[in-house]
Design a protein around this motif. Structure first.
Motif, PDB file in Angstrom:
ATOM      1  N   LYS A 181      31.518  26.363   6.549  1.00 34.16           N
ATOM      2  CA  LYS A 181      31.441  27.104   5.290  1.00 34.16           C
ATOM      3  C   LYS A 181      32.635  26.752   4.413  1.00 34.16           C
ATOM      4  O   LYS A 181      33.755  26.614   4.899  1.00 34.16           O
ATOM      5  N   ASP A 186      30.017  27.911  -0.677  1.00 35.14           N
ATOM      6  CA  ASP A 186      29.293  29.029  -0.083  1.00 35.14           C
ATOM      7  C   ASP A 186      29.775  30.362  -0.633  1.00 35.14           C
ATOM      8  O   ASP A 186      29.058  31.363  -0.566  1.00 35.14           O
ATOM      9  N   ARG A 234      30.318  20.954   4.443  1.00 38.32           N
ATOM     10  CA  ARG A 234      29.132  21.812   4.377  1.00 38.32           C
ATOM     11  C   ARG A 234      27.963  21.185   5.123  1.00 38.32           C
ATOM     12  O   ARG A 234      27.186  21.885   5.785  1.00 38.32           O
TER      13      ARG A 234
END
Length: 205
Positions: free
Chosen positions: A110, A135, A105
């Motif tokens: 993601k 996410d 991240r």
């Protein structure tokens, strides 16, 4: 050659979350249950499936497990106590994989949690300290579709706003790995922390 992954999907149970079989065996022994009876009863597909696609709640699933164990033992109170103690054990987090998730991240990749779970998932994530580590969270009981259905992986890619060929799944189930590949994702079967260097290299970390 596939393009580099821009998003990562990580399975929970057996991958990011570790279960100590000795804890389960200890609960069974304390309540005079046959070894393996708790897990075998809970994971029976006809009983588990309604819970992980949201047709019944986690509590209703636990009641079914307790009722089945009561039939096996002839002691409803002992069965309910065993299931309650089993529910209180929520496992532990694999630290190396959590560190990889945070690094990914931080690098702009993601990360989604991709799990077949009950409606207890949000509570579990808070208990494990994982609520803010993703996410997106793709929970089969919310989606009403389980892994490895193609629709599940399609929804996961949409949640990550990333095309399938740029998503890498990490999962301990061979069936789910094959299902992800059939849906167009890259996928690696998790066997333990020794896999971390390969995953880091695949993500360019």
């Amino acid at each position: 050659m596939r393009p580099k992954a821009l998003a990562l999907l990580v399975d929970l149970d057996g991958t990011l979350r570790r279960w100590d079989p000795e804890v389960i065996h200890g609960i069974e022994a304390a309540h005079d249950l046959k070894p393996g009876s708790l897990y075998g009863t809970a994971m029976d597909w006809s009983r588990l499936m309604p819970a992980i696609i949201g047709e019944i709640t986690h509590d209703e699933w636990a009641d079914l497990i307790a009722a089945d164990l009561a039939d096996q033992t002839g002691d409803p109170d002992r069965a309910r106590a065993a299931v309650k103690e089993w529910e209180n054990y929520r496992g532990s987090v694999e630290p190396g994989l959590l560190a990889l998730i945070r690094d990914a991240r931080g690098a702009g990749i993601k990360v989604g949690l991709a799990t077949n779970a009950t409606d207890l998932l949000d509570t579990d994530l808070r208990t494990l300290g994982l609520s803010d580590e993703f996410d997106a969270v793709i929970n089969s009981s919310v989606l009403h579709i389980p892994k490895p259905a193609p629709e599940y992986f399609g929804a996961a890619c949409i949640a990550l706003k990333t095309p399938p060929n740029r998503v890498l799944l990490i999962d301990d189930s061979a069936r789910f790995v094959y299902g992800a590949r059939a849906a167009g994702l890259s996928a690696h079967r998790w066997t333990g922390p020794s896999d971390l260097p390969y995953i880091r290299a695949a993500l360019g970390l």
